[in-house]
Design a protein around this motif. Structure first.
Motif, PDB file in Angstrom:
ATOM      1  N   ILE A  21       0.832  -1.204   0.000  1.00  0.00           N
ATOM      2  CA  ILE A  21       0.000   0.000   0.000  1.00  0.00           C
ATOM      3  C   ILE A  21       0.869   1.258   0.000  1.00  0.00           C
ATOM      4  O   ILE A  21       0.599   2.216  -0.723  1.00  0.00           O
ATOM      5  CB  ILE A  21      -0.964  -0.009   1.197  1.00  0.00           C
ATOM      6  CG1 ILE A  21      -2.012  -1.102   1.005  1.00  0.00           C
ATOM      7  CG2 ILE A  21      -1.639   1.340   1.373  1.00  0.00           C
ATOM      8  CD1 ILE A  21      -2.936  -1.280   2.163  1.00  0.00           C
ATOM      9  N   ALA A  25       2.345   1.677  -3.412  1.00  0.00           N
ATOM     10  CA  ALA A  25       1.338   2.149  -4.365  1.00  0.00           C
ATOM     11  C   ALA A  25       1.090   3.645  -4.192  1.00  0.00           C
ATOM     12  O   ALA A  25       0.947   4.382  -5.175  1.00  0.00           O
ATOM     13  CB  ALA A  25       0.046   1.365  -4.192  1.00  0.00           C
ATOM     14  N   GLY A  26       1.046   4.100  -2.948  1.00  0.00           N
ATOM     15  CA  GLY A  26       0.857   5.533  -2.702  1.00  0.00           C
ATOM     16  C   GLY A  26       2.020   6.364  -3.209  1.00  0.00           C
ATOM     17  O   GLY A  26       1.831   7.417  -3.823  1.00  0.00           O
ATOM     18  N   CYS A  58      -1.359   1.630  -9.743  1.00  0.00           N
ATOM     19  CA  CYS A  58      -1.102   1.819  -8.316  1.00  0.00           C
ATOM     20  C   CYS A  58      -2.345   1.522  -7.491  1.00  0.00           C
ATOM     21  O   CYS A  58      -2.260   0.926  -6.414  1.00  0.00           O
ATOM     22  CB  CYS A  58      -0.608   3.235  -8.043  1.00  0.00           C
ATOM     23  SG  CYS A  58       1.047   3.539  -8.673  1.00  0.00           S
ATOM     24  N   LEU A  59      -3.511   1.921  -7.963  1.00  0.00           N
ATOM     25  CA  LEU A  59      -4.749   1.612  -7.252  1.00  0.00           C
ATOM     26  C   LEU A  59      -5.007   0.111  -7.224  1.00  0.00           C
ATOM     27  O   LEU A  59      -5.462  -0.432  -6.217  1.00  0.00           O
ATOM     28  CB  LEU A  59      -5.921   2.347  -7.882  1.00  0.00           C
ATOM     29  CG  LEU A  59      -6.035   3.830  -7.549  1.00  0.00           C
ATOM     30  CD1 LEU A  59      -7.126   4.486  -8.374  1.00  0.00           C
ATOM     31  CD2 LEU A  59      -6.291   4.032  -6.083  1.00  0.00           C
ATOM     32  N   SER A  79      -2.876  -1.357  -4.587  1.00  0.00           N
ATOM     33  CA  SER A  79      -3.323  -1.061  -3.217  1.00  0.00           C
ATOM     34  C   SER A  79      -4.592  -1.815  -2.850  1.00  0.00           C
ATOM     35  O   SER A  79      -4.803  -2.137  -1.684  1.00  0.00           O
ATOM     36  CB  SER A  79      -3.531   0.434  -3.039  1.00  0.00           C
ATOM     37  OG  SER A  79      -4.653   0.871  -3.770  1.00  0.00           O
TER      38      SER A  79
END
Length: 86
Positions: free
Chosen positions: A18, A21-22, A79-80, A83
């Motif tokens: 996560i 990804a952020g 990226c989403l 996550s």
């Protein structure tokens, strides 16, 4: 005991995914902003140097900005997906 260690390792890996990804989404947005800003600045400079070619320069600038936005959107979606995987 072993199960607790395994669960902690999985939770740590999920947290790192996560966080990665952020960070990735932030870098994608930063890169897109810098790229479009550079295109806009260069286009304005080119139009100032050669005003009669303004239409062609503006068309090329809009197409390039749209392509950059498309790549940035793709990067944010990846990226989403990372996550939301867990």
């Amino acid at each position: 005991m072993l199960l607790a260690i395994l669960l902690q390792a999985v939770a740590t890996d999920f947290g790192l995914a996560i966080m990665g990804a952020g960070i990735g989404a932030g870098l994608v947005a930063l890169g897109a902003g810098l790229g479009i800003g550079r295109i806009g600045g260069s286009a304005m400079e080119s139009i100032a140097r050669q005003p009669e070619a303004g239409g062609k320069i503006q068309t090329a600038m809009i197409i390039a900005a749209a392509l950059i936005e498309g790549v940035a959107l793709f990067g944010v979606v990846v990226c989403l997906l990372i996550s939301f995987k867990g």
